[in-house]
Design a protein around this motif. Structure first.
Motif, PDB file in Angstrom:
ATOM      1  N   ILE A 185       6.251   0.477 -11.548  1.00  0.00           N
ATOM      2  CA  ILE A 185       6.864   2.079 -12.141  1.00  0.00           C
ATOM      3  C   ILE A 185       7.204   2.465 -10.619  1.00  0.00           C
ATOM      4  O   ILE A 185       6.743   2.273  -9.096  1.00  0.00           O
ATOM      5  N   GLY A 186       8.573   2.530 -10.239  1.00  0.00           N
ATOM      6  CA  GLY A 186       9.188   3.116  -9.239  1.00  0.00           C
ATOM      7  C   GLY A 186      10.554   3.431  -9.135  1.00  0.00           C
ATOM      8  O   GLY A 186      11.094   3.403 -10.806  1.00  0.00           O
ATOM      9  N   GLY A 187      11.580   3.267  -8.018  1.00  0.00           N
ATOM     10  CA  GLY A 187      13.172   3.240  -8.298  1.00  0.00           C
ATOM     11  C   GLY A 187      13.942   2.061  -7.926  1.00  0.00           C
ATOM     12  O   GLY A 187      13.346   0.973  -8.364  1.00  0.00           O
ATOM     13  N   GLY A 196      -1.757   6.040  -5.370  1.00  0.00           N
ATOM     14  CA  GLY A 196      -1.801   5.703  -4.518  1.00  0.00           C
ATOM     15  C   GLY A 196      -0.246   4.808  -4.413  1.00  0.00           C
ATOM     16  O   GLY A 196       0.090   4.117  -5.230  1.00  0.00           O
ATOM     17  N   THR A 197       0.480   5.196  -3.663  1.00  0.00           N
ATOM     18  CA  THR A 197       2.401   4.618  -3.077  1.00  0.00           C
ATOM     19  C   THR A 197       1.956   3.988  -2.304  1.00  0.00           C
ATOM     20  O   THR A 197       2.214   4.995  -1.228  1.00  0.00           O
ATOM     21  N   SER A 198       3.612   3.830  -1.443  1.00  0.00           N
ATOM     22  CA  SER A 198       3.774   2.960  -0.307  1.00  0.00           C
ATOM     23  C   SER A 198       5.958   3.158  -0.520  1.00  0.00           C
ATOM     24  O   SER A 198       5.454   2.435  -1.771  1.00  0.00           O
ATOM     25  N   ASN A 199       6.451   4.087   0.458  1.00  0.00           N
ATOM     26  CA  ASN A 199       7.377   3.463   0.215  1.00  0.00           C
ATOM     27  C   ASN A 199       8.066   2.028   1.207  1.00  0.00           C
ATOM     28  O   ASN A 199       9.142   2.489   1.707  1.00  0.00           O
ATOM     29  N   ARG A 200       6.805   1.616   2.399  1.00  0.00           N
ATOM     30  CA  ARG A 200       7.529   0.696   3.225  1.00  0.00           C
ATOM     31  C   ARG A 200       6.537  -0.564   2.850  1.00  0.00           C
ATOM     32  O   ARG A 200       6.879  -1.488   4.323  1.00  0.00           O
ATOM     33  N   ALA A 201       6.124  -0.669   1.601  1.00  0.00           N
ATOM     34  CA  ALA A 201       5.737  -2.178   1.733  1.00  0.00           C
ATOM     35  C   ALA A 201       6.658  -3.336   1.367  1.00  0.00           C
ATOM     36  O   ALA A 201       6.857  -3.255  -0.194  1.00  0.00           O
ATOM     37  N   ASN A 202       7.352  -4.494   1.840  1.00  0.00           N
ATOM     38  CA  ASN A 202       7.775  -5.120   0.590  1.00  0.00           C
ATOM     39  C   ASN A 202       7.457  -6.886   0.870  1.00  0.00           C
ATOM     40  O   ASN A 202       7.475  -7.140   1.830  1.00  0.00           O
ATOM     41  N   PRO A 203       6.482  -7.076   0.125  1.00  0.00           N
ATOM     42  CA  PRO A 203       6.162  -8.509  -0.349  1.00  0.00           C
ATOM     43  C   PRO A 203       7.588  -9.340   0.299  1.00  0.00           C
ATOM     44  O   PRO A 203       7.019 -10.943   0.325  1.00  0.00           O
ATOM     45  N   LEU A 204       8.831  -9.502   0.670  1.00  0.00           N
ATOM     46  CA  LEU A 204       9.522 -10.486   0.095  1.00  0.00           C
ATOM     47  C   LEU A 204      10.283 -10.065   1.569  1.00  0.00           C
ATOM     48  O   LEU A 204      10.358 -10.960   1.762  1.00  0.00           O
ATOM     49  N   GLY A 205       9.681  -9.800   2.177  1.00  0.00           N
ATOM     50  CA  GLY A 205       9.507  -9.017   3.901  1.00  0.00           C
ATOM     51  C   GLY A 205       9.899 -10.852   4.931  1.00  0.00           C
ATOM     52  O   GLY A 205      10.520 -11.204   5.254  1.00  0.00           O
ATOM     53  N   LEU A 220       1.505  -0.496 -10.759  1.00  0.00           N
ATOM     54  CA  LEU A 220       1.485  -0.101  -9.709  1.00  0.00           C
ATOM     55  C   LEU A 220       2.724   1.111  -9.535  1.00  0.00           C
ATOM     56  O   LEU A 220       3.683   1.029 -10.373  1.00  0.00           O
ATOM     57  N   THR A 221       2.089   1.661  -8.477  1.00  0.00           N
ATOM     58  CA  THR A 221       3.251   2.867  -8.222  1.00  0.00           C
ATOM     59  C   THR A 221       3.875   2.413  -6.477  1.00  0.00           C
ATOM     60  O   THR A 221       3.539   2.516  -5.460  1.00  0.00           O
ATOM     61  N   GLY A 222       5.482   2.248  -7.106  1.00  0.00           N
ATOM     62  CA  GLY A 222       6.046   2.325  -6.114  1.00  0.00           C
ATOM     63  C   GLY A 222       6.783   3.091  -5.497  1.00  0.00           C
ATOM     64  O   GLY A 222       7.359   3.669  -6.437  1.00  0.00           O
ATOM     65  N   GLY A 223       7.700   2.739  -4.173  1.00  0.00           N
ATOM     66  CA  GLY A 223       8.361   4.400  -3.760  1.00  0.00           C
ATOM     67  C   GLY A 223       7.776   5.583  -3.300  1.00  0.00           C
ATOM     68  O   GLY A 223       6.335   5.834  -3.616  1.00  0.00           O
ATOM     69  N   PRO A 254      11.286   3.224 -14.950  1.00  0.00           N
ATOM     70  CA  PRO A 254      12.451   3.626 -14.068  1.00  0.00           C
ATOM     71  C   PRO A 254      11.365   5.597 -13.866  1.00  0.00           C
ATOM     72  O   PRO A 254      10.949   5.726 -14.120  1.00  0.00           O
ATOM     73  N   LYS A 255      11.083   5.698 -12.251  1.00  0.00           N
ATOM     74  CA  LYS A 255      11.239   6.888 -11.447  1.00  0.00           C
ATOM     75  C   LYS A 255      11.557   7.041  -9.949  1.00  0.00           C
ATOM     76  O   LYS A 255      11.523   6.491  -9.263  1.00  0.00           O
ATOM     77  N   THR A 256      11.897   8.261 -11.067  1.00  0.00           N
ATOM     78  CA  THR A 256      13.253   8.217  -9.621  1.00  0.00           C
ATOM     79  C   THR A 256      13.343  10.676 -10.117  1.00  0.00           C
ATOM     80  O   THR A 256      13.889  10.811 -11.038  1.00  0.00           O
ATOM     81  N   ILE A 257      13.085  11.475  -9.575  1.00  0.00           N
ATOM     82  CA  ILE A 257      13.394  12.950  -9.064  1.00  0.00           C
ATOM     83  C   ILE A 257      14.693  12.465  -9.140  1.00  0.00           C
ATOM     84  O   ILE A 257      15.898  13.846  -9.546  1.00  0.00           O
ATOM     85  N   ASP A 258      15.358  12.273  -8.571  1.00  0.00           N
ATOM     86  CA  ASP A 258      17.648  11.730  -8.627  1.00  0.00           C
ATOM     87  C   ASP A 258      18.248  11.634  -9.399  1.00  0.00           C
ATOM     88  O   ASP A 258      19.341  11.253  -9.716  1.00  0.00           O
TER      89      ASP A 258
END
Length: 349
Positions: free
Chosen positions: A101-103, A69-78, A6-9, A124-128
């Motif tokens: 795959i994400g930040g 596709g991706t989402s930066n508002r989904a947290n299963p731990l929430g 999966l791709t997150g963030g 690790p994935k981030t343009i930052d």
């Protein structure tokens, strides 16, 4: 063996190259089945996934964004119900592990999921370029190239009109994009979150250049702030793992500088153009290496770890070490020294 990916963030150039490498490496090396989980952890919660075979991931290495596709508002731990749903779907799909795959936010969730029995490997994935324990993340090189081109373009219009041109980059709380692109794009001042800028010091650079070269180019990271001031927050998203959205510091700096200068000051906020489009060849190669190494971690049974780059070598670190942490520009970094020595202002007095 059946592995989810999966791709997150946020989206990022190079994500598809990782998906391709993970899938092809697992299929080629052990005949594994690979399941692409849609929209990051949201797809795991809602039970949305599709098989990834050799053909599904062919021809995507140069494609921007993510085919999953991706989402930066989904947290299963929430919440208990979202956690239960995510774990139930992983069991129903008979997943032996998931490559996330994400930040830093995605790594934090991945580490949390391992505590509940779902074996995870992180990429690790981030343009930052701000993930702790990783010297260079894919997507960063592409973002630097885009910002560099923007700086070159505003220089010509600034020179023509005798203006001060401010370009705002992404980067959150780290100044890596602004620093590397600022040097590559010949910015006259580079303002970073790590060094609070003095407005008068920046104005002095602009006034000196008014007399000598008519124009000034300033590259400012979105997390930069004036001495004694605060970061510029564009908005807050309470339902996001990263609720603070920075943005607009270029316009704030324009307002701070204009009363002190004869030249007209213009601000440009690059925003999401830094994250879009095809990845550079460097990012395609790095992303492919990361994906292949993630497959190796799965095959070796090394879970709760993230692929990383140390010097020129691939390695891995525990997810716990990188979860929710940021890697900022050290104040003794050689690029800061280089910038000062060639006369680039960092906003210091």
């Amino acid at each position: 063996m059946r592995i989810g990916v999966l791709t997150g963030g946020g989206d990022c150039p190079g994500l598809n190259a990782v998906i391709r490498a993970v899938t092809k490496s697992l299929i080629h090396q052990c005949g594994a089945e690979v399941l692409g989980i849609e929209d990051g952890f949201l797809g795991l919660i809602e039970g949305r996934a599709r098989p990834l075979d050799w053909r599904a991931v062919s021809g995507i290495v140069a494609t921007g964004g993510t085919i999953l596709g991706t989402s930066n508002r989904a947290n299963p731990l929430g919440r208990d119900d979202t956690l239960a749903a995510a774990l139930r779907h992983a069991r129903e799909w008979k997943l032996d592990a998931v490559v996330a795959i994400g930040g830093d936010g995605t790594m934090a969730i991945a580490h949390g999921m391992t505590q509940h029995g779902l074996r995870m490997v992180g990429v690790p994935k981030t343009i930052d370029n701000d993930i702790e324990g990783c010297e260079r993340s894919f997507g960063f090189d592409t973002a630097v190239a885009i910002v560099t081109e923007a700086l070159e373009r505003v220089q010509t219009t600034g020179q023509s009109h005798g203006r001060v041109m401010i370009v705002e980059t992404m980067g959150r709380y780290a100044g890596w994009i602004a620093l590397e692109a600022g040097i590559a794009g010949a910015a006259d001042a580079i303002l970073l979150p790590e060094i609070d800028y003095d407005v008068e010091a920046v104005a002095a650079v602009c006034r000196e250049r008014e007399q000598r070269q008519r124009y000034t180019v300033i590259c400012i990271a979105e997390g930069a702030k004036p001495r004694g001031g605060e970061m510029t927050v564009e908005r807050r998203l309470d339902d996001s793992p990263d609720p603070i959205r920075l943005g607009g510091v270029a316009h704030a700096l324009r307002a701070q500088l204009q009363p002190h200068l004869k030249s007209e000051v213009r601000a440009t906020v690059l925003g999401h153009v830094q994250r879009g489009g095809a990845p550079t060849p460097f990012d395609r190669v790095l992303a492919t290496q990361f994906g292949n190494e993630a497959a190796h971690l799965v095959l070796r049974g090394e879970f709760d770890r993230m692929v990383t780059l140390v010097g020129a070598h691939l390695a891995s670190v525990p997810l716990e070490r990188v979860a929710g942490r940021n890697r900022r520009v050290p104040l003794d970094h050689p690029l800061l020294t280089c910038a000062r020595q060639i006369g680039v202002s960092l906003g210091e007095t």
